[in-house]
Write a protein that holds these residues in place. Structure first.
Motif, PDB file in Angstrom:
ATOM      1  N   LYS A   4     -45.736  21.456   5.758  1.00  0.00           N
ATOM      2  CA  LYS A   4     -45.750  19.999   5.602  1.00  0.00           C
ATOM      3  C   LYS A   4     -45.745  19.539   4.146  1.00  0.00           C
ATOM      4  O   LYS A   4     -45.278  18.453   3.844  1.00  0.00           O
ATOM      5  CB  LYS A   4     -46.924  19.374   6.352  1.00  0.00           C
ATOM      6  N   SER A  28     -57.617  18.814   0.316  1.00  0.00           N
ATOM      7  CA  SER A  28     -56.468  19.038  -0.558  1.00  0.00           C
ATOM      8  C   SER A  28     -56.804  18.727  -2.010  1.00  0.00           C
ATOM      9  O   SER A  28     -57.670  17.903  -2.292  1.00  0.00           O
ATOM     10  CB  SER A  28     -55.280  18.197  -0.090  1.00  0.00           C
ATOM     11  N   GLU A  44     -53.354  29.497   3.514  1.00  0.00           N
ATOM     12  CA  GLU A  44     -52.274  28.566   3.884  1.00  0.00           C
ATOM     13  C   GLU A  44     -52.004  27.570   2.759  1.00  0.00           C
ATOM     14  O   GLU A  44     -52.167  26.363   2.938  1.00  0.00           O
ATOM     15  CB  GLU A  44     -52.673  27.761   5.129  1.00  0.00           C
TER      16      GLU A  44
HETATM   17  C1  LIG Z   1     -52.146  20.464   4.967  1.00  0.00           C
HETATM   18  C2  LIG Z   1     -52.647  21.784   5.387  1.00  0.00           C
HETATM   19  C3  LIG Z   1     -52.554  22.881   4.533  1.00  0.00           C
HETATM   20  C4  LIG Z   1     -52.037  22.782   3.119  1.00  0.00           C
HETATM   21  O1  LIG Z   1     -52.917  22.078   2.329  1.00  0.00           O
HETATM   22  P1  LIG Z   1     -52.720  21.967   0.730  1.00  0.00           P
HETATM   23  O2  LIG Z   1     -53.861  21.149   0.304  1.00  0.00           O
HETATM   24  O3  LIG Z   1     -51.411  21.339   0.508  1.00  0.00           O
HETATM   25  O4  LIG Z   1     -52.752  23.366   0.205  1.00  0.00           O
HETATM   26  C5  LIG Z   1     -52.990  24.108   5.004  1.00  0.00           C
HETATM   27  N1  LIG Z   1     -53.492  24.242   6.259  1.00  0.00           N
HETATM   28  C6  LIG Z   1     -53.600  23.209   7.110  1.00  0.00           C
HETATM   29  C7  LIG Z   1     -54.158  23.435   8.463  1.00  0.00           C
HETATM   30  C8  LIG Z   1     -53.191  21.948   6.703  1.00  0.00           C
HETATM   31  O5  LIG Z   1     -53.314  20.912   7.545  1.00  0.00           O
END
Ligand SMILES: *Cc1c(COP(=O)(O)O)cnc(C)c1O
Length: 421
Positions: free
Chosen positions: A48, A184, A256
Motif C-alpha cells: 500500500k 508509521s 513488513e
Molecule cells: C501500512 C502497513 C505496513 C507498512 O507500514 P509503514 O509504516 O509504511 O512501514 C505494514 N504492515 C501493515 C499491516 C500495514 O497496515
C-alpha cells in the motif's frame, strides 16, 4: 518509461502538462538490500505504501520474495508480476470471498486476524485448509510514531492469550505467528523492543509456541524536521527484542516495511499555474500526491526546476492544489526562489511513500505521468544523499524564521491521532 538524467532534462524536452512522478528505482533496490543485509528477518514489502508496478518489479529483482497485501487488487497486482513470491494477506478484516479467492486462486497461505470471528471466517472460507499460516495481530502502544496504527486493529492484551490459544489450535501443518505495527514513521527504535516485550508477555500467559514474530512496518524516512536515528538502531532494537522473547530457536522473524523502502525514491514534478503573493497554485495537491502535506502539514522539501537563472533569495511559499475544495491547501512552508512564477516547475521530494498511492480522481485531476531520473534523492537513510534535508541557504533572519516554522508541523503531526494506515 523514459529515463532522464535530471528532472531539468525532462522539463526542457517536454514541459509536462500533467504532474510527473519522478522515480529512482536504484533507491528502492538500495533500501531493499539494507533490509535484507541488516535485519535477520524475511522482508514482506507493504504494497500500500506505493503500489506502482515498477516498485514491485524492482523489489523482486533486488531479491525481495514477500509482499504484504491488503486487498484482492493488491494481490492481483503482485501476481501480475510474479507467481513465485509469497503473499501475506495482512488486513485483519477480510471479506469471505476475498479470503476464498486469495487462497484458491492466488496461492495465498498467510492471513492475519485479531479476533475469533475472523479466525473462524478464514477457516470456513478456505474449507478448513490444513496449510494455513495464521498471524494474530496484537495491539501495542505506539509512542514515537507520526501515525498510530493501533486505533483500528489489534487484539488488546487482556484478550490476547485466549485468541493466541485458539489460533494455535486451528493451525495444522502451517505456522502460527504474531504481528504488530508500532505506527508509521516511528522515530523511536526502542518502540519495537517495547512492543516485542509486550507481545512476549501475552505469549507467556497463553503458554503457546509461536513460529513467526512479524514486527510489521513503521520504519521511518527523512522529512524536514524529522531526521530519524540511524537505521542500524532499528535493527539492533529488533534483534534485542527478539532475543528476549519467549520463542524457540526456529521461530522466524518477519518484517513488513512500506515507507522506508520507497519514501526517498520518488518526487513529484508539479507546475505553477498561478502565483498570488506567497501562494502558488499547482497542478497537484491534497487529492493527488500531497495528502500528507495537507493533512499532516508536512513541509516536503522543494526545488525549482527552471531552465535559466533564478533569484538567489529564497522565500517561504504555501501551495494550493488544482481542485475547487478549500481543503486542497498545503501550508508548508516551502522554500523557493523569490522570483518563482507561473509556468515554473517545482520538484517536491520524499513522496515515494503514500504519495502517488493516495491520489484520487476528484474534480478531474489526479492523473500523472511517470519517468525515471538518475540523480540522487533529496535525502537518504541509505547513503545515496545527505541524511537530512539540506538547510535552506538564505539570510540569517529568514533562516531563523525557517527553523521556528519547520518545528511546528512536526509537533502537530505527532500529536494528531490517526489510524489511516
Ligand atoms: C501500512 C502497513 C505496513 C507498512 O507500514 P509503514 O509504516 O509504511 O512501514 C505494514 N504492515 C501493515 C499491516 C500495514 O497496515
Amino acid at each position: 518509461m523514459r529515463t532522464y538524467q535530471l528532472p531539468l532534462d525532462l522539463v526542457r524536452e517536454r514541459s509536462p502538462e500533467r504532474p510527473v512522478a519522478l522515480v529512482r528505482p536504484r533507491s528502492v533496490s538500495v533500501a531493499a538490500l539494507w533490509f535484507q543485509d541488516n535485519l535477520k528477518a524475511d522482508v514482506f514489502y507493504a504494497v500500500k505504501a506505493n503500489p506502482s508496478r515498477w516498485v514491485i518489479e524492482t523489489l523482486i529483482e533486488a531479491g525481495v520474495r514477500g509482499f504484504d497485501v491488503a486487498s484482492i487488487a493488491e494481490i492481483e497486482l503482485v501476481r501480475s508480476v510474479s507467481h513465485d513470491v509469497r503473499l501475506a494477506f495482512m488486513h485483519p478484516v477480510k471479506s469471505r470471498s476475498a479470503i476464498t479467492k486469495a487462497y484458491f486462486e492466488h496461492g495465498v497461505r498467510t492471513f492475519s486476524l485479531d479476533c475469533v470471528d475472523e479466525l473462524n471466517k478464514i477457516l470456513d472460507a478456505t474449507g478448513g485448509a490444513d496449510d494455513l499460516n495464521l498471524i494474530v495481530r496484537m495491539a501495542v502502544s505506539a509512542d514515537g510514531a507520526a501515525y498510530t496504527l493501533s486505533g483500528k486493529f489489534g487484539v488488546p492484551a487482556d484478550q490476547a492469550p485466549a485468541l493466541l490459544l485458539a489460533t494455535r489450535q486451528a493451525v495444522k501443518d502451517g505456522l502460527m505467528g504474531v504481528s504488530f505495527h508500532v505506527g508509521s514513521q516511528c522515530m523511536r527504535p526502542t518502540a519495537y523492543q517495547a512492543a516485542m516485550a509486550q507481545v512476549g508477555r501475552s505469549i507467556s500467559r497463553a503458554g503457546v509456541i509461536v513460529d513467526i514474530v512479524d514486527v510489521g512496518g513503521g520504519f521511518p524516512s527523512v522529512y524536514p524536521g524529522m531526521v530519524p536515528p540511524d537505521m542500524s538502531e532499528y535493527a539492533d532494537a529488533i534483534h534485542r527484542g527478539f532475543n528476549e522473547m519467549p520463542v524457540s530457536e526456529t521461530t522466524e522473524l518477519w518484517c513488513e516495511p512500506g515507507r522506508a523502502i520507497v519514501a526517498e525514491s520518488s518526487s513529484i514534478l508539479a507546475r505553477v499555474d498561478l502565483r498570488k503573493g506567497d501562494a502558488l497554485y499547482l497542478n497537484d495537491g491534497s487529492y493527488g500526491s500531497l495528502f500528507d502535506a495537507t493533512h499532516s502539514r508536512w513541509p516536503f522539501p522543494t526545488k525549482l526546476v527552471r531552465d535559466g537563472e533564478a533569484a538567489s533569495e529564497l522565500k517561504a511559499f504555501q501551495f494550493y492544489g488544482p481542485t475547487c475544495d478549500s481543503i486542497d491547501h498545503m501550508p508548508g512552508p516551502f522554500w523557493l526562489p523569490a522570483d518563482i512564477r507561473e509556468g515554473d516547475f517545482i520538484e517536491i521530494g520524499m513522496l515515494g511513500a503514500y504519495g502517488v498511492a493516495m491520489s484520487t480522481g476528484f474534480n478531474g485531476y489526479g492523473e500523472h505521468d511517470i519517468a525515471i531520473v538518475e540523480d540522487a534523492p533529496m535525502a537518504s537513510l541509505y547513503g545515496l544523499a545527505p541524511r537530512s534535508i539540506p538547510t535552506v541557504r538564505t539570510t540569517a533572519e529568514e533562516n531563523a524564521r525557517k527553523v521556528v516554522r519547520l518545528s511546528r508541523p512536526k509537533g502537530k503531526a505527532g500529536q494528531r491521532k490517526k489510524s489511516r494506515r
